[in-house]
Design an enzyme around this catalytic site. Structure first.
Site, PDB file in Angstrom:
ATOM      1  N   SER A 258    -143.878  17.808 -10.155  1.00 53.63           N
ATOM      2  CA  SER A 258    -142.983  16.709 -10.500  1.00 53.63           C
ATOM      3  C   SER A 258    -142.241  17.025 -11.798  1.00 53.63           C
ATOM      4  O   SER A 258    -141.612  18.074 -11.913  1.00 53.63           O
ATOM      5  CB  SER A 258    -143.789  15.410 -10.594  1.00 53.63           C
ATOM      6  OG  SER A 258    -142.940  14.292 -10.678  1.00 53.63           O
TER       7      SER A 258
ATOM      8  N   ASP B 268    -142.296  14.285  -3.931  1.00 59.17           N
ATOM      9  CA  ASP B 268    -142.944  14.614  -5.202  1.00 59.17           C
ATOM     10  C   ASP B 268    -144.216  15.443  -5.027  1.00 59.17           C
ATOM     11  O   ASP B 268    -145.114  15.079  -4.267  1.00 59.17           O
ATOM     12  CB  ASP B 268    -143.285  13.311  -5.927  1.00 59.17           C
ATOM     13  CG  ASP B 268    -143.599  13.527  -7.382  1.00 59.17           C
ATOM     14  OD1 ASP B 268    -144.659  14.107  -7.679  1.00 59.17           O
ATOM     15  OD2 ASP B 268    -142.782  13.120  -8.232  1.00 59.17           O
TER      16      ASP B 268
END
Length: 781
Positions: free
Chosen positions: A100, A294
């Site tokens: 991320s 993500d």
């Protein structure tokens, strides 16, 4: 001699806290500064021995976790640590992995460690990538899609700056592997048991080898994997020579940062290593386009990926670890001479309340389920780390975990708060720098290579000024009043005071039973001994607030209350100085606007579900009543229609609204042939208060004070005399009325209220009173 650094017994800081740090080219200092990043070790510690022979760590693996807006804290930490290590040839940054926001910071770290000398903080690529990105840059209503609220337009423009730095070239000595954690939307199905057992795989890890070609030449980027790899990394698209274009690398980072609902899934063209005709080559005609989200959902700390890459790829050449041309699966032991550092903004050098302790002791089903869900999420995100320690227990001796010494401004609201104010992100960038410096002092025993000589004249510190102020305040330096006095630092000083208040509250709440914990923080020890937070020079509120958090006070409310009391200017939120209560309203309005826009772009029946779920989620932050609320109630004594309006928010305290209603009494006389005239109309108006602590999506309370005039049909609406002073009943004649209302709305639809009425007397009218219950509905506009 220098002054002691709080929380670091025996550690010495520079006496001249006003000086602006700058890189030193001393070889010894640079080596030690590089070790700061690796070895966040206790005071007087030496480099970590990796085996019985005492081999020290000369190569570095750096893992950076996801952190939402706390990615800016990671950026500040990496900026300072890498600036100190830049130029060192004895400590090599060989491997970086991230998830991320950590994947973006890992790429920036590659450019910082292998590129040109780092500029001042606010001119660095770390700063320019993170600090300007706020809610208004991410939420562009016209770009909202059914699968994501936010737009990538700003991030893609920022990627252009990163590509520019990429094209400027990296040192020829640069040879690093970048590992990125991602999550597939549609699982990749792997077959086992001779093709009879399907195994869906949703996590995927990419490994990219980056080698510098010198100034003015873009570096080489290639897939670093091989058929048969145990990790089964996919390949990014390449040309015939196996070179990855920056565009593909950029898309990989954006995919790893695509948090569901916030951003729509991002498409990547990939191949599987075993399906590629040539090792590490993925031609466009061979690739498949898949959607990714993500990477921190299931692997927020890809340390296991780092260890696996080091095990398969690194080997010793003339006493120095280097990458094999092709990784070799099957190696059972991680090579000696490498330390694994893990930057995680959630790791703190002070006690925090664990989720199990924070949960309510009530045995309700919602409480139990919420606890189970929270545990499942935490377990899923740390699964890879747990597996790593089971597979290779000895690796724990090589792990280095830097810690955050003070609360971050962006931490509330699930680390999302930083997107609402630029000053929050600025503060956290410098907080990351401060923590990097603390570890540098630990390793170098107080010799800070960034400190100026004491006899050098002070100069304008520029963008170093907030950092100098921060370290002076936190370290208790006598120069703090002078270095923090600038008017431009007013909001920064308020944030410093809030961080100290929050730290002392957290430590005081932990109790003396934690004095033997693994963290070391002198401020925390003072708080546990009963001391109050020190006061930051230049912070002078009209009245000092209670720095302790109320047990029922939400974290966001606590932060905003303190910031408001210390006169913080909420510039991005457009709130007057000191109005922390109104800042919460603005944040909730921003989230509400995002939810409404996401609802608008849905199709069909999905709108109702998204609207309900979005409103419920936004209300967990702070309940926001509609700007205008209409209601209709009926009761045995009185019925009414009314309105409540939120207006003049900046002039009125939060929760205070204008309200008006038209009451009806004796409707049965109007709708029947009865002869007794008891019908009356009562227009009233006043103020309504909705306490913030009693508002939720399920139930909303309100209290009102209203006044008006009741017009009775019995005296022809005040045109005739009032007989018998109107003592027979309240509707006997027209008169003034004062009302106090207590009400509750359920699910913002069903309304229950109780009105107490007082009819003041005069020479021509008797004093009377009445109780009027009612039930009905209300609608928000």
């Amino acid at each position: 001699m220098g002054s002691a650094v709080p929380g670091t017994p025996g550690c010495v800081s520079s006496t001249d806290v006003t000086s602006a740090p700058r890189p030193s080219r001393s070889t010894t200092a640079l080596v030690l500064a590089g070790l700061c990043l690796l070895l966040g070790a206790p005071v007087n510690a030496q480099p970590i021995p990796l085996d019985e022979s005492g081999v020290p760590a000369t190569a570095v693996s750096l893992t950076v976790s996801g952190g939402v807006s706390l990615g800016v804290y990671e950026a500040g930490f990496l900026y300072y640590a890498l600036a100190s290590a830049q130029g060192s040839q004895q400590v090599d940054l060989r491997l970086l992995t991230g998830a991320s926001a950590g994947s973006l910071n890992s790429l920036l770290a590659v450019l910082a460690s292998c590129g040109a000398e780092l500029p001042p903080p606010d001119q660095s690529l770390f700063w320019r990538t993170w600090v300007p990105v706020g809610f208004n840059q991410l939420f562009i209503p016209a770009s909202t899609s059914p699968l994501g609220v936010f737009s990538r337009e700003w991030l893609e423009r920022g990627a252009a700056d990163i590509e520019k730095a990429w094209n400027q070239g990296l040192s020829t000595s640069c040879d690093v592997v970048l590992g990125v954690s991602t999550t597939r939307v549609e699982p990749r199905v792997l077959m086992a048991a001779n093709g009879r057992m399907p195994l869906p795989r949703i996590e995927e890890k990419f490994a990219i080898r980056i080698r510098g070609r010198g100034p003015g030449k873009p570096p080489s980027a290639t897939n670093y994997t091989t058929p048969g790899s145990r990790r089964m990394e996919p390949l990014l698209v390449t040309d015939e020579q196996g070179e990855i274009a920056f565009q593909a690398l950029r898309d990989l980072i954006l995919a790893s940062m695509s948090f569901p609902v916030a951003f729509p899934p991002h498409e990547l063209s990939t191949c599987m290593a075993k399906e590629s005709q040539s090792p590490a080559v993925c031609l466009p005609r061979e690739a498949r386009t898949e959607r990714y989200i993500d990477g921190g959902i299931f692997d927020n700390a890809p340390l296991r990926l780092a260890v696996g890459l080091a095990r398969d790829g690194l080997h010793s050449v003339d006493g120095k670890l280097q990458w094999r041309d092709v990784p070799t699966p099957g190696v059972r032991q991680t090579p000696k001479g490498i330390a694994f550092a893990f930057v995680d903004p959630d790791a703190t050098e002070y006690p925090i309340l664990q989720p199990a302790q924070a949960r309510s002791t009530s045995r309700s089903l919602p409480t139990e389920l919420s606890g189970i869900i929270a545990a499942l999420v935490d377990t899923a995100r740390s699964k890879e780390l747990s597996l790593l320690l089971e597979e290779e227990p000895d690796i724990a001796r090589r792990l280095v975990l830097p810690r955050r010494h003070f609360p971050a401004a962006s931490a509330p609201l699930f680390a999302f708060l930083g997107f609402f104010e630029t000053e929050f992100r600025t503060f956290d960038f410098y907080l990351g720098m401060y923590d990097a410096r603390r570890m540098l002092l630990d390793v170098t025993k107080g010799e800070d290579p960034f400190a100026r000589p004491r006899d050098e004249p002070a100069q304008d510190p520029g963008s170093w000024a907030p950092f100098i102020c921060m370290r002076a305040v936190y370290d208790g330096a006598a120069e703090a009043p002078r270095v923090c006095e600038a008017e431009a630092l007013a909001d920064f000083r308020a944030l410093l005071q809030v961080s100290l208040d929050q730290l002392y509250d957290a430590c005081a709440s932990a109790g003396t039973g934690n004095m033997e914990a693994t963290w070391r923080n002198l401020h925390c020890e003072r708080a546990m001994a009963g001391e109050a937070p020190p006061r930051v020079p230049g912070v002078a509120p009209e009245q000092w607030p209670d720095w302790k958090k109320n047990p029922k006070e939400p974290e966001l409310d606590y932060s905003m209350r303190l910031l408001g009391a210390y006169g913080f200017s909420f510039r991005d939120l457009g709130v007057p100085r000191g109005r922390g209560d109104l800042a919460i309203v603005r944040i909730r309005q921003s989230l509400g606007a995002a939810v409404n826009r996401l609802t608008e772009v849905q199709s069909g029946d999905d709108r109702q579900m998204v609207s309900f779920a979005g409103k419920l989620a936004a209300d967990t932050v702070a309940f926001a009543a509609p700007g205008t609320v209409l209601h209709v109630t009926m009761g045995p004594v009185q019925s009414e229609v009314g309105v409540s309006i939120s207006a003049f928010e900046e002039q009125l305290p939060t929760g205070l609204r204008f309200t008006a209603a038209l009451g009806f009494r004796g409707l049965e006389d109007v709708l029947s042939s009865g002869t007794e005239e008891s019908f009356a109309l009562a227009p009233v108006g006043g103020l309504e208060f909705r306490p913030s602590t009693d508002q939720s999506f399920l139930a909303q309370s309100r209290f009102s004070l209203r006044a008006g005039w009741m017009f009775s049909a019995n005296d022809r609406y005040g045109t005739q005399a009032c007989e018998g002073r109107g003592a027979s009943r309240v509707t006997a004649c027209s008169r003034a009325v004062v009302q106090a209302l207590v009400g509750v709305a359920i699910l913002e639809r069903f309304r229950v209220q109780l009105i107490g009425e007082w009819y003041p007397g005069s020479r021509s009218r008797e004093t009377l009173w009445s109780i009027a219950p009612g039930i009905g509905v209300e609608i928000g506009l």
